[in-house]
Design a protein around this motif. Sequence first.
Motif, PDB file in Angstrom:
ATOM      1  N   ILE A 190     -41.176 -45.907-188.541  1.00 23.01           N
ATOM      2  CA  ILE A 190     -42.298 -46.078-189.471  1.00 23.01           C
ATOM      3  C   ILE A 190     -41.967 -45.449-190.818  1.00 23.01           C
ATOM      4  N   ILE A 191     -41.398 -44.261-190.811  1.00 22.39           N
ATOM      5  CA  ILE A 191     -41.001 -43.598-192.053  1.00 22.39           C
ATOM      6  C   ILE A 191     -39.925 -44.412-192.765  1.00 22.39           C
ATOM      7  N   LEU A 192     -38.988 -44.977-192.018  1.00 17.64           N
ATOM      8  CA  LEU A 192     -37.922 -45.782-192.610  1.00 17.64           C
ATOM      9  C   LEU A 192     -38.477 -47.034-193.280  1.00 17.64           C
TER      10      LEU A 192
ATOM     11  N   ILE B 146     -38.289 -47.893-197.297  1.00 20.72           N
ATOM     12  CA  ILE B 146     -37.714 -49.137-197.807  1.00 20.72           C
ATOM     13  C   ILE B 146     -38.717 -49.857-198.702  1.00 20.72           C
ATOM     14  N   ALA B 147     -39.981 -49.907-198.295  1.00 13.69           N
ATOM     15  CA  ALA B 147     -41.010 -50.545-199.117  1.00 13.69           C
ATOM     16  C   ALA B 147     -41.190 -49.800-200.441  1.00 13.69           C
ATOM     17  N   LEU B 148     -41.155 -48.476-200.396  1.00 13.03           N
ATOM     18  CA  LEU B 148     -41.272 -47.680-201.613  1.00 13.03           C
ATOM     19  C   LEU B 148     -40.087 -47.924-202.542  1.00 13.03           C
ATOM     20  N   MET B 149     -38.893 -48.004-201.990  1.00 12.92           N
ATOM     21  CA  MET B 149     -37.703 -48.287-202.808  1.00 12.92           C
ATOM     22  C   MET B 149     -37.779 -49.670-203.436  1.00 12.92           C
TER      23      MET B 149
ATOM     24  N   PHE C 275     -40.003 -49.462-206.366  1.00 11.56           N
ATOM     25  CA  PHE C 275     -39.339 -48.714-207.429  1.00 11.56           C
ATOM     26  C   PHE C 275     -38.318 -49.590-208.147  1.00 11.56           C
ATOM     27  N   VAL C 276     -37.573 -50.386-207.404  1.00 12.41           N
ATOM     28  CA  VAL C 276     -36.591 -51.279-208.018  1.00 12.41           C
ATOM     29  C   VAL C 276     -37.290 -52.361-208.835  1.00 12.41           C
ATOM     30  N   GLU C 277     -38.411 -52.896-208.350  1.00 14.92           N
ATOM     31  CA  GLU C 277     -39.185 -53.865-209.136  1.00 14.92           C
ATOM     32  C   GLU C 277     -39.659 -53.240-210.441  1.00 14.92           C
TER      33      GLU C 277
END
Length: 77
Positions: A26-28, A32-35, A38-40
Amino acid sequence: MLNPELWTTGGTAMVVGMGIVFSFLIILVGAIALMARFVEFLNKVCPLPVVEQKAKKVKTTDDADIALAIAVAVAQG
């Protein structure tokens, strides 16, 4: 073999282990969604220029090359 204490200990270890793995996954997924967000954001702030290259057209007037290509295509079925 049918010792209830061993079954309880084993079940507890299994549940704790599966809980730790599930929590990690779940943390992973959250990281990944947060990254991705951030990239967007970075792409909006400082986008990289996209250079489109035009494909070069190759002109062949040699009938032998065309006949060879047709023969190879027919031979492959």
